[in-house]
Design a protein around this motif. Sequence first.
Motif, mmCIF file in Angstrom:
data_model
loop_
_atom_site.group_PDB
_atom_site.id
_atom_site.type_symbol
_atom_site.label_atom_id
_atom_site.label_comp_id
_atom_site.label_asym_id
_atom_site.label_seq_id
_atom_site.Cartn_x
_atom_site.Cartn_y
_atom_site.Cartn_z
ATOM 1 N N UNK A 13 -14.107 121.242 62.988
ATOM 2 C CA UNK A 13 -13.985 121.910 61.685
ATOM 3 C C UNK A 13 -15.363 122.303 61.173
ATOM 4 N N UNK A 14 -15.432 123.460 60.541
ATOM 5 C CA UNK A 14 -16.638 123.898 59.842
ATOM 6 C C UNK A 14 -16.333 124.031 58.356
ATOM 7 N N UNK A 15 -17.317 123.762 57.492
ATOM 8 C CA UNK A 15 -17.062 123.883 56.047
ATOM 9 C C UNK A 15 -16.837 125.333 55.666
ATOM 10 N N UNK A 16 -16.075 125.556 54.606
ATOM 11 C CA UNK A 16 -15.840 126.946 54.154
ATOM 12 C C UNK A 16 -17.146 127.616 53.779
ATOM 13 N N UNK A 17 -17.248 128.878 54.127
ATOM 14 C CA UNK A 17 -18.454 129.623 53.808
ATOM 15 C C UNK A 17 -19.606 129.360 54.747
ATOM 16 N N UNK A 18 -19.329 128.752 55.894
ATOM 17 C CA UNK A 18 -20.413 128.464 56.837
ATOM 18 C C UNK A 18 -21.163 129.749 57.203
ATOM 19 N N UNK A 19 -22.495 129.670 57.138
ATOM 20 C CA UNK A 19 -23.346 130.812 57.478
ATOM 21 C C UNK A 19 -23.797 130.675 58.928
ATOM 22 N N UNK A 20 -23.481 131.654 59.718
ATOM 23 C CA UNK A 20 -23.813 131.603 61.143
ATOM 24 C C UNK A 20 -25.309 131.388 61.331
ATOM 25 N N UNK A 21 -25.648 130.483 62.243
ATOM 26 C CA UNK A 21 -27.040 130.150 62.514
ATOM 27 C C UNK A 21 -27.516 128.906 61.798
ATOM 28 N N UNK A 22 -26.752 128.431 60.809
ATOM 29 C CA UNK A 22 -27.107 127.217 60.084
ATOM 30 C C UNK A 22 -26.790 125.986 60.925
ATOM 31 N N UNK A 23 -27.705 125.025 60.928
ATOM 32 C CA UNK A 23 -27.491 123.767 61.630
ATOM 33 C C UNK A 23 -26.989 122.716 60.635
ATOM 34 N N UNK A 24 -25.812 122.170 60.900
ATOM 35 C CA UNK A 24 -25.147 121.263 59.966
ATOM 36 C C UNK A 24 -25.182 119.823 60.478
ATOM 37 N N UNK A 25 -25.143 118.855 59.548
ATOM 38 C CA UNK A 25 -24.815 117.492 59.975
ATOM 39 C C UNK A 25 -23.365 117.458 60.437
ATOM 40 N N UNK A 26 -23.041 116.534 61.306
ATOM 41 C CA UNK A 26 -21.693 116.491 61.881
ATOM 42 C C UNK A 26 -21.163 115.066 61.871
ATOM 43 N N UNK A 27 -19.889 114.921 61.534
ATOM 44 C CA UNK A 27 -19.191 113.647 61.629
ATOM 45 C C UNK A 27 -18.256 113.663 62.825
ATOM 46 N N UNK A 28 -18.403 112.674 63.698
ATOM 47 C CA UNK A 28 -17.392 112.388 64.710
ATOM 48 C C UNK A 28 -16.451 111.370 64.089
ATOM 49 N N UNK A 29 -15.148 111.674 64.064
ATOM 50 C CA UNK A 29 -14.208 110.859 63.307
ATOM 51 C C UNK A 29 -13.068 110.356 64.194
ATOM 52 N N UNK A 30 -12.710 109.079 63.995
ATOM 53 C CA UNK A 30 -11.506 108.513 64.603
ATOM 54 C C UNK A 30 -10.737 107.782 63.506
ATOM 55 N N UNK A 31 -9.435 107.981 63.478
ATOM 56 C CA UNK A 31 -8.609 107.383 62.439
ATOM 57 C C UNK A 31 -7.935 106.114 62.968
ATOM 58 N N UNK A 32 -6.846 105.702 62.347
ATOM 59 C CA UNK A 32 -6.226 104.422 62.644
ATOM 60 C C UNK A 32 -5.250 104.456 63.796
ATOM 61 N N UNK A 33 -4.647 103.312 64.086
ATOM 62 C CA UNK A 33 -3.855 103.163 65.303
ATOM 63 C C UNK A 33 -2.588 104.008 65.279
ATOM 64 N N UNK A 34 -2.028 104.281 64.123
ATOM 65 C CA UNK A 34 -0.814 105.089 64.055
ATOM 66 C C UNK A 34 -1.085 106.453 63.432
ATOM 67 N N UNK A 35 -2.345 106.901 63.508
ATOM 68 C CA UNK A 35 -2.731 108.201 62.957
ATOM 69 C C UNK A 35 -3.021 109.174 64.103
#
Length: 296
Positions: A13-35
Motif C-alpha cells: 500500500x502507498x499513502x494517498x497522494x504519493x509523489x513519484x520519486x519520494x522515498x517513504x518509511x515502510x511498515x512490514x505488518x503481520x496480524x493475528x492468528x485468525x486474521x
Amino acid sequence: MRFGDTTVPGWFHLPPGYAEGTKLPCLVMVSGMDAFKELQIGGSADRFLRRGFAILMLDGPGQGTCLTRGIWYDPDRQGALGTSAFDAAAARPEVDPERIMMWGLSFGSFWATQMAAAEPRFAALAVMYTNFQPRNWAIFQMAAPTFRQRFMYMTGSADEEALERIMDRMDVFRISRELKMPCFVMSGEDDSLTDAACTIEHLNNVPGPKTLVMYAGEEHGMGGSRSSQLGTPFFPLIADWLADRAAGKPLESTYNVVDTLGQMHSEPWGEARVHQHGAPLGVDQLWSDEPPVGLA
C-alpha cells in the motif's frame, strides 16, 4: 513475495497522494492468528497511511491464503520471513531501506518479534495485544479450545503430540536479546493470553531502547476497560510512536501505565522492572502524577 522455495502473499500500500520519486518509511505488518492481509488496512484513511508510511501487509505461514497453499507456520522458519519481507520492501523504489519497520498484532506480536530478532536491518519493532507467554501456554491450555484446534491446522500438526513439540519451540525469551532496534510494546494489564510479568521480563532482556504502554484493567483485545476508553487511543498512540522513529527522534526507555482515569504515568525503565498488579504503592501515591505512581 519469495520465501525459501515458495511464496507468501501480501499487499503493498502507498499513502494517498504519493509523489513519484519520494522515498517513504515502510511498515512490514503481520496480524493475528485468525486474521488475514485484507483485514488490517481498510483504505486511504488508515492511521499508518495517513502518517506517510508505505505498508507491506503479509499473510504469513499459517495465515489467510497461505493456509490454502499448505504453507504452515514453523517457529524455526518465521525469522527467515523477516529477511524475505525486508528484502521485498527494500526492493520497492518507493521505500527508504533505512526506515523499514516491523509491526505485529496479537499472535502477530510474537511472529513480528521473531522476524525482527532475525533481521537486524529493521529500524524499529512495534507490537500490541501481546502473545509472549512461553510456549504460548495460556492461549493453548486455558483459553477456548478453538484456539488450540485452529493452531493445529495452522501448523499442519497431525496430532496433539506434534503440536506440543511445536509449542516447545515457541519462547520469546530465547530471542529477546537479539532486539537491538527501538521496540514498542502495548499490552493490557489483565491480558488472559499473556501474563503481564512475561511481557515485562521479555522487555527487561531487550537491549535496545524500549517503550511499554500498559493499560490498567485491560484484556487482550483493547477497548473494554476505562483505561483504554478514557485514555490515549491505542492505535494512534502506536502509529505516532512509529512516525517518531521514522522522523529519527531519539528514544529513552520508559515504562508507561494508563490508569483507570485515562491518565498516563511514565517512568524511566531503569535496569529492570518487576510487575506489581493494581495499586502496589502507598495511598499518597495513588493519585500522584510524579513517579513513583500507583494505578488509580
